[in-house]
Design a protein around this motif. Structure first.
Motif, short mmCIF file in Angstrom:
data_model
loop_
_atom_site.label_atom_id
_atom_site.label_comp_id
_atom_site.label_asym_id
_atom_site.label_seq_id
_atom_site.Cartn_x
_atom_site.Cartn_y
_atom_site.Cartn_z
N VAL A 36 0.84 -1.20 0.00
CA VAL A 36 0.00 0.00 0.00
C VAL A 36 0.87 1.25 0.00
N ALA A 37 1.94 1.25 0.77
CA ALA A 37 2.82 2.41 0.83
C ALA A 37 3.52 2.63 -0.51
N LEU A 38 3.95 1.55 -1.16
CA LEU A 38 4.63 1.70 -2.46
C LEU A 38 3.67 2.13 -3.56
N SER A 39 2.43 1.70 -3.50
CA SER A 39 1.47 2.08 -4.53
C SER A 39 1.04 3.54 -4.36
N ALA A 40 1.16 4.09 -3.18
CA ALA A 40 0.75 5.47 -2.93
C ALA A 40 1.83 6.47 -3.33
N VAL A 41 3.05 6.02 -3.53
CA VAL A 41 4.16 6.92 -3.85
C VAL A 41 4.06 7.32 -5.32
N THR A 42 4.21 8.61 -5.60
CA THR A 42 4.20 9.07 -6.98
C THR A 42 5.60 8.94 -7.56
N ALA A 43 5.65 8.90 -8.87
CA ALA A 43 6.94 8.75 -9.56
C ALA A 43 7.77 10.02 -9.41
N ALA A 44 9.06 9.84 -9.36
CA ALA A 44 9.97 10.98 -9.27
C ALA A 44 10.01 11.71 -10.61
N PRO A 45 10.24 13.00 -10.62
CA PRO A 45 10.34 13.72 -11.89
C PRO A 45 11.56 13.26 -12.67
N GLU A 46 11.47 13.43 -13.97
CA GLU A 46 12.58 13.01 -14.83
C GLU A 46 13.81 13.87 -14.54
#
Length: 62
Positions: free
Chosen positions: A15-25
C-alpha cells in the motif's frame, strides 16, 4: 499468528509503495545526449561523402 503479522507487514508495504508518486525526470538525459552525438557523427559523414569521393578520384588520377 506470525503469518498474519508477516502478511499485514507485506500488505502495508504494498500500500505504501502504490501510494508513492513517480519521481520527476532528471534534467540530464544521458541516452538523448548519446543519440545526439551519434546523429551529429552520421550527419557529418553524410556531408563529407562527396568531398571524400572527389579526393579519391583525384588520387586515382595521380
Amino acid at each position: 499468528m506470525k503469518f498474519s503479522c508477516v502478511f499485514l507487514f507485506v500488505f502495508a508495504c504494498l500500500v505504501a509503495l502504490s501510494a508513492v508518486t513517480a519521481a520527476p525526470e532528471p534534467r540530464w538525459k544521458i541516452f538523448k545526449k548519446i543519440e545526439k552525438v551519434g546523429r551529429n557523427i552520421r550527419d557529418g559523414i553524410v556531408k563529407a561523402g562527396p568531398a571524400i569521393e572527389v579526393l579519391g578520384a583525384a588520387k586515382a588520377l595521380g
